[in-house]
Each structure stands twice: as structure tokens, then as C-alpha cells.
Scaffold this motif. Sequence first.
Motif, PDB file in Angstrom:
ATOM      1  N   UNK A  17       0.793  -1.213   0.000  1.00 51.76           N
ATOM      2  CA  UNK A  17       0.000   0.000   0.000  1.00 51.76           C
ATOM      3  C   UNK A  17       0.826   1.262   0.000  1.00 51.76           C
ATOM      4  N   UNK A  18       1.854   1.320   0.810  1.00 52.04           N
ATOM      5  CA  UNK A  18       2.647   2.536   0.928  1.00 52.04           C
ATOM      6  C   UNK A  18       3.348   2.888  -0.381  1.00 52.04           C
ATOM      7  N   UNK A  19       3.669   1.881  -1.201  1.00 54.13           N
ATOM      8  CA  UNK A  19       4.343   2.155  -2.480  1.00 54.13           C
ATOM      9  C   UNK A  19       3.456   3.009  -3.375  1.00 54.13           C
ATOM     10  N   UNK A  20       2.174   2.637  -3.465  1.00 50.74           N
ATOM     11  CA  UNK A  20       1.247   3.383  -4.320  1.00 50.74           C
ATOM     12  C   UNK A  20       1.015   4.788  -3.784  1.00 50.74           C
ATOM     13  N   UNK A  21       0.940   4.928  -2.466  1.00 52.66           N
ATOM     14  CA  UNK A  21       0.711   6.247  -1.882  1.00 52.66           C
ATOM     15  C   UNK A  21       1.917   7.164  -2.087  1.00 52.66           C
ATOM     16  N   UNK A  22       3.114   6.608  -1.993  1.00 53.15           N
ATOM     17  CA  UNK A  22       4.319   7.399  -2.264  1.00 53.15           C
ATOM     18  C   UNK A  22       4.357   7.814  -3.734  1.00 53.15           C
ATOM     19  N   UNK A  23       3.989   6.882  -4.627  1.00 51.76           N
ATOM     20  CA  UNK A  23       3.964   7.199  -6.053  1.00 51.76           C
ATOM     21  C   UNK A  23       2.941   8.293  -6.344  1.00 51.76           C
ATOM     22  N   UNK A  24       1.776   8.203  -5.706  1.00 46.47           N
ATOM     23  CA  UNK A  24       0.753   9.245  -5.871  1.00 46.47           C
ATOM     24  C   UNK A  24       1.311  10.613  -5.487  1.00 46.47           C
ATOM     25  N   UNK A  25       1.937  10.708  -4.337  1.00 49.59           N
ATOM     26  CA  UNK A  25       2.480  11.986  -3.861  1.00 49.59           C
ATOM     27  C   UNK A  25       3.629  12.452  -4.741  1.00 49.59           C
ATOM     28  N   UNK A  80      -6.442   5.283  -9.283  1.00 42.37           N
ATOM     29  CA  UNK A  80      -5.776   3.986  -9.189  1.00 42.37           C
ATOM     30  C   UNK A  80      -4.786   3.970  -8.025  1.00 42.37           C
ATOM     31  N   UNK A  81      -3.935   4.986  -7.970  1.00 41.29           N
ATOM     32  CA  UNK A  81      -2.891   4.997  -6.954  1.00 41.29           C
ATOM     33  C   UNK A  81      -3.481   5.082  -5.548  1.00 41.29           C
ATOM     34  N   UNK A  82      -4.539   5.878  -5.385  1.00 34.35           N
ATOM     35  CA  UNK A  82      -5.144   6.021  -4.063  1.00 34.35           C
ATOM     36  C   UNK A  82      -5.894   4.761  -3.640  1.00 34.35           C
ATOM     37  N   UNK A  83      -6.644   4.154  -4.555  1.00 38.05           N
ATOM     38  CA  UNK A  83      -7.388   2.936  -4.199  1.00 38.05           C
ATOM     39  C   UNK A  83      -6.422   1.811  -3.874  1.00 38.05           C
TER      40      UNK A  83
END
Length: 397
Positions: free
Chosen positions: A201-209, A309-312
Motif C-alpha cells: 500500500x505505501x508504495x502506491x501512496x508514495x507514487x501518488x504523492x 488507481x494509486x489512491x485505491x
Amino acid sequence: MKQAKRNRHTLLEIFFTALRLGLTSFGGPIAHLGYFRDEYVQKRKWLDDRTYADLVALCQFLPGPASSQVGIGIGAMRGGLLGGFFAWLGFTMPSVIALILFAYFLKGTSYDLDGLIHALKIVAVAVVAQALVGMGKNLANTNSKAGLAVLAAAAVLLMPSAIAQLGVILIAAMIGYFLYRESSNDYNHEHSEPNVKRGRGWVWLVLFSGVLAILPFLRSQFFGIEIAMMDTFYRVGSLVFGGGHVVLPMLEREVVPSHWVSSSEFFAGYGAAQAVPGPLFTFAAYLGTMTAGISGGIIAVIAIFLPSFLLVYGALPYWNSFRNNVKFSAALTGVNAAVVGLLLAAFYDPLWTSTIKAPLDFVLSAIAFTALVIWKLPPWMIVAAAVIGGIITSFIS
């Protein structure tokens, strides 16, 4: 080999199920959620009601288009990351194609279509008024919330800029944190765990930011329209709470002052977006096509939906923890009240001020509003009537 074949079958099943929904789901995000429950929970039994309710709640807490995010989440639970993509593609593709074609129709026709554009703007007045009434009842239904909505509207009308809108959202979150943290509902009950690995999960959230931070820098270094569009539509998809009609004010503040489209073209496309099924965020396809052709339409759609996508993918594993956080819920209550104010401001300026210029305009908009709210006619039917009337007006004028 058998596993690969089974995976392909699952992805195709997800895609064609979502495609059928994308062709038939009229009525906006609330209606979409009803269609989703009927198809995915009751008919196919891909998930139970408890899991579905948890997923809907998660997507209501995230910025972006809630119905699309629910579809992405269901696809991801069913078929992994690719399942989420194919669920989104099937649900979104029909309206994207329709709005790209509409943009080419507007750009390519040799006829004077002022009557058509004006008719679509009149429908947009009715649709946004309907959204305001519905959202006000749900999100600004107390004295303090209504006051916060009015203050938010006043702020963005007096300081019309995208930065002001973002500031209003942040201030509303702080106000909500202090005002509503003692009155938040009790969320402490059993939840079904989503079928997503927590460690990723944290990977996608970091990518989003990271994407949200780097795109403005790239835009300042490279002056191509493609980078500018990616920055604009990604930022809108990342920061719009409430989904659906709330995207209207933020997009308008971004694309009209930049002269990518005129105000009339903007609201004509917004009116046309009411006539197609699927998510309202596909309005980006029309704006991108009007700005830079079909490649611009594709870039705009990818950019505005990528944050979803990144947030979900990033939030699903941590949802239960977020949902039990009363302070987070209180802050979001303030944000939800403020977005009603943002929509109210956009309803007045530029939609009302550029559309309702004569008594007949008001009468037609009132009839469309009555048809939507009282007679419960579907939006596509009202838009179709407006298109026919507008085309006739264009030919005889």
C-alpha cells in the motif's frame, strides 16, 4: 498454463461485465453504485454486502470519482491490479469515445452551432442546480455546515483561482477537525478485510504523492501542452473531493483562463457529458480533445483517473484503520461542506452569469430542473431534447 488461462478468463469477465455497466449506467455516481451492487453483489456475488459497503465508504473518503474508484476496487479484489484496470477500462471507455467524438463534431462542423451550445449550457444549469440541492441536503445539512459552505463560496468568488480553492479545502479540513470531532459517528464494528496485500500500500501512496509533486516542476521546465495537461488533470483528479459535479469548478478555473477552451465550449461539453453513461470525470476526454486532438483526450483521461488507481491501491490495505479514526472523519466532514460551496460558486459564476441572459433561458432551465428533480426523467433524455432543439435553432437562425 491452466492458471494463466484462468487469469485471462477472469480479466475478460471483469472487462465485459464493466463494459456492459459502462454502456447502461446513466444517472450519476449514486445511480452507478446501485448498478454496481446489483451486478457485482447480487447477481455475480463477487463480494458480499459488508465488503461492498466498506469499499463504498473508502471511496467516499478519497478525492476523485467515487463510482469509478469502487469499480477499480472491485476489479482489484477480483483479479488483482490488472483486474482493477480492466474494470475501469470497461466502465469508462464508452463515455470517453462518445465525448471525443462530440468534441470532433463541434470542432469540425461548418454550421453555426451557437444554439446547440447554448441549449447544452441551459441543461448544465439545471443539472448543477440538482447536484447542489442533493449535496446540500447530505453534506451541508446543519447550520454550521451550511455556513461553511457559504463562506467557501464567497472565498472562491472573491478570489477566483485554483490556489484559492485548494486553500479553502485545507482550511475547511482544519475547521471540521475542531468542530465535528466530538460528534462523529461510531465506526467501531467488525469489518471484512480487503483482499489486498498490506505491504504494498505505501508504495502506491508514495507514487501518488511523487507524481503530484513532480509534474508542476516538469511543467515549469518543459513548455509543451502535453506536460501542462498532465499536470492540470492529474492535480484535479488528486484534489477534488466529492467527485462528479464537484470537478466542474476546479476544471473550469484551470482550462478556461488558460484559453484551452472557451467558456461556452466548456459548458457545452459539460452538458453533453450528462447524456452519456459512465463517470462524469470522462468530461476530461472532451476537454483534452478540444485542446490537443485525440492524443490530448487520451492524455487528459489517463491523467485525471491515474490518482484514483494509486489512491485505491494504496488505501485499501489501511482502510479499517482510517475508518476508525474519528479525527480524520471530522476533518472530512468540513471538506464535504466546503465542496458544496465550491459548486455553488461555480453555479453562479461562470455558469449562471454566462447562460441565463433572458427570461426564456430561465424558463427552459426551470423546466429542465423540474424534469430532473420532480419528474425524475433521466439526464440523457433531457440533454437529447436540448440537442435536438439546439440543432433546429442553429439551422433556422
